[in-house]
Design a protein around this motif. Sequence first.
Motif, short mmCIF file in Angstrom:
data_model
loop_
_atom_site.label_atom_id
_atom_site.label_comp_id
_atom_site.label_asym_id
_atom_site.label_seq_id
_atom_site.Cartn_x
_atom_site.Cartn_y
_atom_site.Cartn_z
N LEU A 41 -6.22 -86.77 51.94
CA LEU A 41 -7.40 -86.87 52.96
C LEU A 41 -7.59 -88.35 53.59
O LEU A 41 -7.86 -88.55 54.74
CB LEU A 41 -8.66 -86.55 52.28
CG LEU A 41 -9.86 -86.49 52.95
CD1 LEU A 41 -10.03 -85.63 54.16
CD2 LEU A 41 -11.17 -86.39 51.90
N SER A 42 -7.17 -89.23 52.69
CA SER A 42 -7.46 -90.48 53.35
C SER A 42 -6.50 -90.82 54.37
O SER A 42 -6.72 -91.38 55.25
CB SER A 42 -7.20 -91.55 52.07
OG SER A 42 -5.98 -91.41 51.38
N GLN A 43 -5.11 -90.43 54.11
CA GLN A 43 -4.38 -90.53 55.07
C GLN A 43 -4.58 -89.84 56.44
O GLN A 43 -4.31 -90.32 57.43
CB GLN A 43 -2.52 -89.91 54.89
CG GLN A 43 -2.31 -90.60 53.53
CD GLN A 43 -0.76 -90.13 53.18
OE1 GLN A 43 0.05 -89.93 53.80
NE2 GLN A 43 -0.42 -90.16 52.00
N LEU A 44 -5.13 -88.55 56.33
CA LEU A 44 -5.68 -87.81 57.50
C LEU A 44 -6.50 -88.73 58.25
O LEU A 44 -6.62 -88.80 59.46
CB LEU A 44 -6.23 -86.42 57.14
CG LEU A 44 -5.09 -85.36 56.58
CD1 LEU A 44 -5.58 -84.29 56.25
CD2 LEU A 44 -4.04 -85.00 57.73
N MET A 45 -7.59 -89.21 57.49
CA MET A 45 -8.63 -89.95 58.19
C MET A 45 -8.29 -91.22 58.99
O MET A 45 -8.46 -91.55 60.06
CB MET A 45 -9.78 -90.42 57.22
CG MET A 45 -10.34 -89.13 56.61
SD MET A 45 -11.31 -88.03 57.83
CE MET A 45 -12.53 -89.27 58.70
N VAL A 46 -7.24 -91.73 58.30
CA VAL A 46 -6.60 -93.22 58.80
C VAL A 46 -6.06 -92.66 60.07
O VAL A 46 -6.08 -93.39 61.19
CB VAL A 46 -5.80 -94.01 57.84
CG1 VAL A 46 -5.07 -95.10 58.62
CG2 VAL A 46 -6.55 -94.34 56.85
N LEU A 47 -5.13 -91.75 59.83
CA LEU A 47 -4.19 -91.37 61.19
C LEU A 47 -5.22 -90.64 62.06
O LEU A 47 -4.96 -90.85 63.48
CB LEU A 47 -3.19 -90.37 60.92
CG LEU A 47 -1.78 -90.94 60.46
CD1 LEU A 47 -1.17 -91.79 61.72
CD2 LEU A 47 -1.85 -91.73 59.39
N PHE A 48 -6.19 -90.12 61.90
CA PHE A 48 -7.18 -89.48 63.02
C PHE A 48 -7.73 -90.78 63.46
O PHE A 48 -8.01 -90.61 64.82
CB PHE A 48 -8.06 -88.62 62.10
CG PHE A 48 -9.21 -88.22 62.95
CD1 PHE A 48 -9.15 -87.22 63.96
CD2 PHE A 48 -10.73 -88.77 62.71
CE1 PHE A 48 -10.39 -86.93 64.93
CE2 PHE A 48 -11.75 -88.50 63.44
CZ PHE A 48 -11.65 -87.58 64.55
N GLY A 49 -8.35 -91.86 62.66
CA GLY A 49 -8.92 -92.97 63.55
C GLY A 49 -8.03 -93.57 64.54
O GLY A 49 -8.36 -93.96 65.65
N PHE A 50 -6.89 -93.55 64.19
CA PHE A 50 -5.62 -94.30 64.92
C PHE A 50 -5.68 -93.37 66.33
O PHE A 50 -5.56 -94.09 67.67
CB PHE A 50 -4.62 -94.41 64.39
CG PHE A 50 -3.36 -94.87 65.30
CD1 PHE A 50 -3.02 -96.10 65.75
CD2 PHE A 50 -2.27 -93.83 65.73
CE1 PHE A 50 -1.91 -96.67 66.35
CE2 PHE A 50 -1.01 -94.36 66.59
CZ PHE A 50 -1.22 -95.68 66.95
N PHE A 51 -5.08 -92.08 66.34
CA PHE A 51 -5.10 -91.37 67.27
C PHE A 51 -6.13 -90.99 68.24
O PHE A 51 -6.22 -91.18 69.48
CB PHE A 51 -4.46 -89.85 66.73
CG PHE A 51 -3.01 -89.95 66.52
CD1 PHE A 51 -2.05 -90.18 67.28
CD2 PHE A 51 -2.75 -89.61 64.97
CE1 PHE A 51 -0.72 -90.22 66.59
CE2 PHE A 51 -1.46 -89.70 64.53
CZ PHE A 51 -0.37 -89.89 65.52
N ALA A 52 -7.27 -91.09 67.74
CA ALA A 52 -8.62 -90.91 68.38
C ALA A 52 -8.89 -92.34 69.37
O ALA A 52 -9.08 -92.46 70.30
CB ALA A 52 -9.84 -90.64 67.44
N LEU A 53 -8.58 -93.34 68.58
CA LEU A 53 -8.61 -94.63 69.43
C LEU A 53 -7.66 -94.71 70.60
O LEU A 53 -8.21 -95.06 71.62
CB LEU A 53 -8.69 -95.69 68.44
CG LEU A 53 -8.70 -97.29 69.03
CD1 LEU A 53 -9.91 -97.46 69.45
CD2 LEU A 53 -8.14 -98.34 68.03
N VAL A 54 -6.52 -94.20 70.11
CA VAL A 54 -5.54 -94.30 71.38
C VAL A 54 -5.90 -93.47 72.53
O VAL A 54 -5.93 -93.66 73.64
CB VAL A 54 -4.13 -93.90 70.79
CG1 VAL A 54 -3.25 -93.76 72.02
CG2 VAL A 54 -3.66 -95.00 69.63
#
Length: 370
Positions: free
Chosen positions: A2-15
């Motif tokens: 879940l933590s990996q999903l949230m981190v990558l989600f934040g990155f892709f959302a920002l981009v």
Amino acid sequence: MLSQLMVLFGFFALVLVAVYWVNRAVVLFDRLIADGHSAGVFLEFTALSLPGVIMLVLPMASFAAAVYVTNRLMGDSELTVVQATGYSPWRLARPVLLFGVIVALMMSALTHFLVPASVSQLKEREVEISGSVTAQLLREGAFLHPGPGVTFFIRDITPEGELRDVYLSDRRQDDREVTYTAERAYVVQGENGPRLVMVSGLAQTLRLETRSLSTTIFQDFTYDISNLIVQTQNLNLRPRHLATWDLITRPAEMAEFVGVPVSRINEELHGRFQQALLGLVAALIGFSTLLTASFSRFGVGRQIVIAIFLLVLIKLVESAVTDPARNNAMLWPLTYLPSLVGLAMATGLLHLASRPFRRPRGAALAEGAA
């Protein structure tokens, strides 16, 4: 996971937000700056458009995060090890499901509160600046046409606000054309609106019937320019500008207020809930599709393409049900059909990933040897 999903989600959302926002900002910049508005107005408009951009990209960011994390775990054989310990695909999907619920809650905050408030404020600001005399008239070195039959030109504007070499042609009357030229001019605010005070100028009046021209030299002359700007008094509100609570409690009144049928109000209301569910559906589709892949040295590229294709199918279903839901108030349940189709796809893929009808490879080899 879940933590990996949230981190990558934040990155892709920002981009994705940065990419979409820059594209939107370029359009706004061309429109606002070209009309003479300040950089502050441009920044305000881009900020008000940000919630809508975020709502647009969050489902794509959740899908990208689910695909990236699942692909990395499969590449590192972590999912294989976990499955070997007895974890079924259904149990592995729990963190993805929780992640999708978090994204859906974020989307709900956007669709029900932030986006309606931002687009409503944006509409009000558009109406306000539509009557901005400063933005539409005070532009140096350009022939402007602020209204029918009116041409306005300023050669230069000093830092003190003095207008140099002003030209104003008024052709709004049927029987005459009046042209004003002045060495200097000032814009002052009167009781009934802005006024243009011209100094050391000439007024030329051409009477169209007799084709006679008369000239008048003046030391100072005041011209009412408040009626040159056609202001939009009607907000022309649409259902997307309305608050969700009003759509729930007063659908008939809101339909009459914006001038649309009740079916359009129902489609807008349920469409906001549907948009929130897309974040959950996109994450489950990305995870479950990759989970059906077996080990291959070529990776899971085919599964990624299939997942993207499934998302396209969901959007096609969404497009297909939009018009019927808008035209018939009784068909509002069709609004949720894309999410139901997506959840059904994810369920079928997880069921396929568990391979309930496939015999173990060792048993098949033993049977063949016998």
